[in-house]
Design a protein around this motif. Sequence first.
Motif, PDB file in Angstrom:
ATOM      1  N   PRO A 109      38.830  32.027  30.961  1.00 19.84           N
ATOM      2  CA  PRO A 109      39.177  31.942  32.383  1.00 19.84           C
ATOM      3  C   PRO A 109      40.696  31.855  32.521  1.00 19.84           C
ATOM      4  N   ASN A 110      41.284  32.778  33.298  1.00 18.56           N
ATOM      5  CA  ASN A 110      42.742  32.901  33.243  1.00 18.56           C
ATOM      6  C   ASN A 110      43.485  32.427  34.481  1.00 18.56           C
ATOM      7  N   SER A 111      42.791  32.085  35.552  1.00 21.56           N
ATOM      8  CA  SER A 111      43.480  31.629  36.758  1.00 21.56           C
ATOM      9  C   SER A 111      42.504  30.853  37.634  1.00 21.56           C
ATOM     10  N   LEU A 112      43.069  30.165  38.655  1.00 17.83           N
ATOM     11  CA  LEU A 112      42.275  29.172  39.385  1.00 17.83           C
ATOM     12  C   LEU A 112      42.827  28.998  40.793  1.00 17.83           C
ATOM     13  N   VAL A 113      41.933  29.024  41.812  1.00 18.17           N
ATOM     14  CA  VAL A 113      42.351  28.747  43.194  1.00 18.17           C
ATOM     15  C   VAL A 113      41.262  27.941  43.903  1.00 18.17           C
ATOM     16  N   ILE A 114      41.629  27.347  45.053  1.00 19.90           N
ATOM     17  CA  ILE A 114      40.690  26.627  45.908  1.00 19.90           C
ATOM     18  C   ILE A 114      40.634  27.332  47.263  1.00 19.90           C
ATOM     19  N   ASP A 115      39.431  27.535  47.804  1.00 18.86           N
ATOM     20  CA  ASP A 115      39.316  28.192  49.110  1.00 18.86           C
ATOM     21  C   ASP A 115      39.243  27.155  50.238  1.00 18.86           C
ATOM     22  N   LYS A 116      39.135  27.625  51.459  1.00 17.28           N
ATOM     23  CA  LYS A 116      39.150  26.725  52.617  1.00 17.28           C
ATOM     24  C   LYS A 116      37.901  25.860  52.715  1.00 17.28           C
ATOM     25  N   GLN A 117      36.853  26.218  51.978  1.00 18.18           N
ATOM     26  CA  GLN A 117      35.649  25.399  51.924  1.00 18.18           C
ATOM     27  C   GLN A 117      35.694  24.406  50.760  1.00 18.18           C
ATOM     28  N   HIS A 118      36.859  24.292  50.145  1.00  9.99           N
ATOM     29  CA  HIS A 118      37.088  23.364  49.028  1.00  9.99           C
ATOM     30  C   HIS A 118      36.219  23.710  47.822  1.00  9.99           C
ATOM     31  N   ARG A 119      36.023  25.000  47.604  1.00  9.57           N
ATOM     32  CA  ARG A 119      35.340  25.475  46.409  1.00  9.57           C
ATOM     33  C   ARG A 119      36.380  26.056  45.456  1.00  9.57           C
ATOM     34  N   ILE A 120      36.075  26.016  44.177  1.00  6.50           N
ATOM     35  CA  ILE A 120      36.977  26.509  43.138  1.00  6.50           C
ATOM     36  C   ILE A 120      36.547  27.922  42.734  1.00  6.50           C
ATOM     37  N   TRP A 121      37.534  28.802  42.570  1.00  6.16           N
ATOM     38  CA  TRP A 121      37.285  30.158  42.080  1.00  6.16           C
ATOM     39  C   TRP A 121      38.099  30.378  40.804  1.00  6.16           C
TER      40      TRP A 121
ATOM     41  N   GLY B 114      34.758  45.741  29.481  1.00  6.91           N
ATOM     42  CA  GLY B 114      36.001  46.465  29.258  1.00  6.91           C
ATOM     43  C   GLY B 114      37.023  46.274  30.356  1.00  6.91           C
ATOM     44  N   ASN B 115      36.583  45.761  31.526  1.00  4.86           N
ATOM     45  CA  ASN B 115      37.530  45.418  32.587  1.00  4.86           C
ATOM     46  C   ASN B 115      38.372  44.217  32.148  1.00  4.86           C
ATOM     47  N   SER B 116      39.544  44.063  32.764  1.00  6.12           N
ATOM     48  CA  SER B 116      40.419  42.935  32.442  1.00  6.12           C
ATOM     49  C   SER B 116      40.958  42.296  33.717  1.00  6.12           C
ATOM     50  N   PRO B 117      40.106  41.669  34.514  1.00  5.82           N
ATOM     51  CA  PRO B 117      40.580  41.044  35.761  1.00  5.82           C
ATOM     52  C   PRO B 117      41.443  39.820  35.465  1.00  5.82           C
ATOM     53  N   SER B 118      42.448  39.598  36.326  1.00  2.00           N
ATOM     54  CA  SER B 118      43.354  38.472  36.113  1.00  2.00           C
ATOM     55  C   SER B 118      44.054  38.115  37.420  1.00  2.00           C
ATOM     56  N   GLU B 119      44.823  37.046  37.357  1.00  2.00           N
ATOM     57  CA  GLU B 119      45.731  36.660  38.437  1.00  2.00           C
ATOM     58  C   GLU B 119      45.024  36.450  39.781  1.00  2.00           C
ATOM     59  N   ILE B 120      43.919  35.725  39.795  1.00  2.17           N
ATOM     60  CA  ILE B 120      43.253  35.481  41.071  1.00  2.17           C
ATOM     61  C   ILE B 120      44.159  34.649  41.985  1.00  2.17           C
TER      62      ILE B 120
ATOM     63  N   PHE C 216      42.354  37.618  46.115  1.00  2.00           N
ATOM     64  CA  PHE C 216      43.019  38.804  45.570  1.00  2.00           C
ATOM     65  C   PHE C 216      43.069  38.665  44.059  1.00  2.00           C
ATOM     66  N   TRP C 217      43.016  39.785  43.344  1.00  2.00           N
ATOM     67  CA  TRP C 217      43.180  39.752  41.898  1.00  2.00           C
ATOM     68  C   TRP C 217      43.611  41.130  41.411  1.00  2.00           C
ATOM     69  N   ILE C 218      44.017  41.172  40.139  1.00  2.00           N
ATOM     70  CA  ILE C 218      44.395  42.422  39.476  1.00  2.00           C
ATOM     71  C   ILE C 218      43.278  42.833  38.533  1.00  2.00           C
ATOM     72  N   ASN C 219      42.881  44.096  38.620  1.00  2.00           N
ATOM     73  CA  ASN C 219      41.992  44.711  37.628  1.00  2.00           C
ATOM     74  C   ASN C 219      42.365  46.191  37.605  1.00  2.00           C
ATOM     75  N   ASP C 220      43.496  46.485  36.957  1.00  2.00           N
ATOM     76  CA  ASP C 220      44.197  47.773  37.084  1.00  2.00           C
ATOM     77  C   ASP C 220      44.675  47.941  38.524  1.00  2.00           C
ATOM     78  N   ASP C 221      43.750  48.171  39.466  1.00  2.00           N
ATOM     79  CA  ASP C 221      44.092  48.163  40.891  1.00  2.00           C
ATOM     80  C   ASP C 221      44.303  46.720  41.357  1.00  2.00           C
ATOM     81  N   ILE C 222      44.742  46.578  42.601  1.00  2.00           N
ATOM     82  CA  ILE C 222      44.769  45.280  43.271  1.00  2.00           C
ATOM     83  C   ILE C 222      43.551  45.222  44.187  1.00  2.00           C
ATOM     84  N   TRP C 223      42.768  44.153  44.065  1.00  2.00           N
ATOM     85  CA  TRP C 223      41.521  44.025  44.808  1.00  2.00           C
ATOM     86  C   TRP C 223      41.583  42.824  45.752  1.00  2.00           C
ATOM     87  N   SER C 224      40.835  42.905  46.826  1.00  2.00           N
ATOM     88  CA  SER C 224      40.709  41.768  47.740  1.00  2.00           C
ATOM     89  C   SER C 224      39.253  41.621  48.160  1.00  2.00           C
TER      90      SER C 224
END
Length: 346
Positions: free
Chosen positions: A198-210, A248-254, A264-272
């Motif tokens: 697991p490479n990154s970590l955020v909290i949303d407005k519902q106080h859940r961890i992603w 084979g995907n490499s998602p990161s930087e959530i 938002f995150w990076i997986n080659d493209d930028i996703w939201s």
Amino acid sequence: MIFSVFSSCMKWDYREVQEDFEAKGKGLYIICEGNFQYGNATLSYYDPQTKEVQNEIFYKVNGMRLGDVAQSMTIYDNKGWIVVNNSHVIFAIDPESCKEMGRIENLTSPRYIHFINDEKAYVTQLWDNRIFIVNPKTYSVTGYIEIPGMESFSGSTEQMVQLGEFVFCNCWSYQNKLIKIDTNADKVVGELEIGIQPNSLVIDKQHRIWTITEGGYEGSPYGYETPVLYCIDPETFSVLKTFDFKLGNSPSEIQINGNGDTLFWINDDIWSMPITADKLPTVPFLEFQNTKYYGLTVDPWNDDVYVADAIDYTQQGMIYRFSKFGELIDRFYVGVTPGAFCWKDK
């Protein structure tokens, strides 16, 4: 004599001529890693209002290089704390002038710093099975939090978020868990096993961890599996939802926007993706441009999206600024391997 002993120990190169720098109001620091063992990490500053960028400001102001692999930066108590990984140091600077105010040394391989209060902060480490406890007032290491079941030679703790009296931390390199720390006892009180790295970590407005996992790589001694996006309930410390990527995907930087409702995150493209989604998006926010998107942040006030492009890891990297609708607003060069951002709110 003090100066000569100190400089020989830390191997900082000083210059006599320094320059003035002033950052007023809201702005964005860009932390550029440089190259491992080259000592060419730098710090840039961008004013979103004027679109002015200033590069190598730490060196220009303080007359010395930032060090080897600048990892992250956090602003707390009117100080900017810059974590320099392979130089084993955290610099404290004045966020308006960039002048050094102090430093925390004798760290293993620091990654991130998180402040519990004015006299206690946690510092995560690579190649160590401990989180360091430091006193920001005295710039000193005061203790450690040992991570259960983790070896010192392969230990890794990474980003931290806090809800109430508990800090949650992802364990990244060759690890597969999140840990829960009681900040009163400075002790790990919970562990949650998830996917590989697991490479990154955020909290949303519902106080859940992603968090988002890399899944390892083909041939890795630690394993190779499908990366996963996890939504976690911090109260029960259990997984609420999972979103599987392709092998084979490499998602990161959530990252998350200022309202805490869009990821938002990076997986080659930028996703939201909205936090209410029940499946991964099929159309990217920004398409891959045959380059290396390496860092990501979202303006907490207007949702502009900033993407760090490392290009080839040797030349100056570039920062792209997009509106929340994906329209290009600005682009500018910074240092080598831009990888992290820090928002200055005043």
